[in-house]
Design an enzyme around this catalytic site. Structure first.
Site, PDB file in Angstrom:
ATOM      1  N   ARG A  20       0.822  -1.214   0.000  1.00 48.62           N
ATOM      2  CA  ARG A  20       0.000   0.000   0.000  1.00 48.62           C
ATOM      3  C   ARG A  20       0.852   1.258   0.000  1.00 48.62           C
ATOM      4  NH1 ARG A  20      -3.431  -0.689   5.100  1.00 48.62           N
ATOM      5  NH2 ARG A  20      -1.476  -1.631   5.733  1.00 48.62           N
ATOM      6  N   ASN A  38      -6.133  -3.299   2.448  1.00 44.77           N
ATOM      7  CA  ASN A  38      -6.068  -4.740   2.650  1.00 44.77           C
ATOM      8  C   ASN A  38      -7.460  -5.278   2.936  1.00 44.77           C
ATOM      9  OD1 ASN A  38      -3.273  -4.929   2.371  1.00 44.77           O
ATOM     10  ND2 ASN A  38      -2.900  -4.663   4.548  1.00 44.77           N
TER      11      ASN A  38
END
Length: 89
Positions: A20, A38
């Site tokens: 990320r 996630n």
């Protein structure tokens, strides 16, 4: 060139490897907006918006990270949204 927005689901070793934050850094450097998060099933979902060639560059950058292993992706084009940055959820 018009902007597009894509919803991408990444499968593989994509959690716990800095995915990320790597995506955020790449997106910011390429002038892209959106978000990454996630999921509980081990996948990572991203919505990314900008010029399509820049989205491809982001994908290339993610594929060249030694810790990230992308085994499969599902992609769909979705409507463009007004936003000004890329963030991690």
């Amino acid at each position: 060139m018009a902007e597009v927005r894509k919803r991408i689901v990444f499968y593989g070793r994509v959690q716990g490897v800095g995915f990320r934050y790597t995506a955020k850094r790449l997106a910011q450097s390429l002038g892209l907006t959106g978000w990454a998060k996630n999921e509980y099933d081990g996948t990572l979902v991203m919505e990314i918006q900008g010029r399509e060639p820049m989205i491809y560059k982001l994908m290339e950058g993610l594929n060249h990270n030694m810790f990230i292993t992308i085994e499969w992706i599902d992609t769909e084009e979705i409507p463009v949204e007004p936003e000004s940055c890329f963030y991690v959820r």
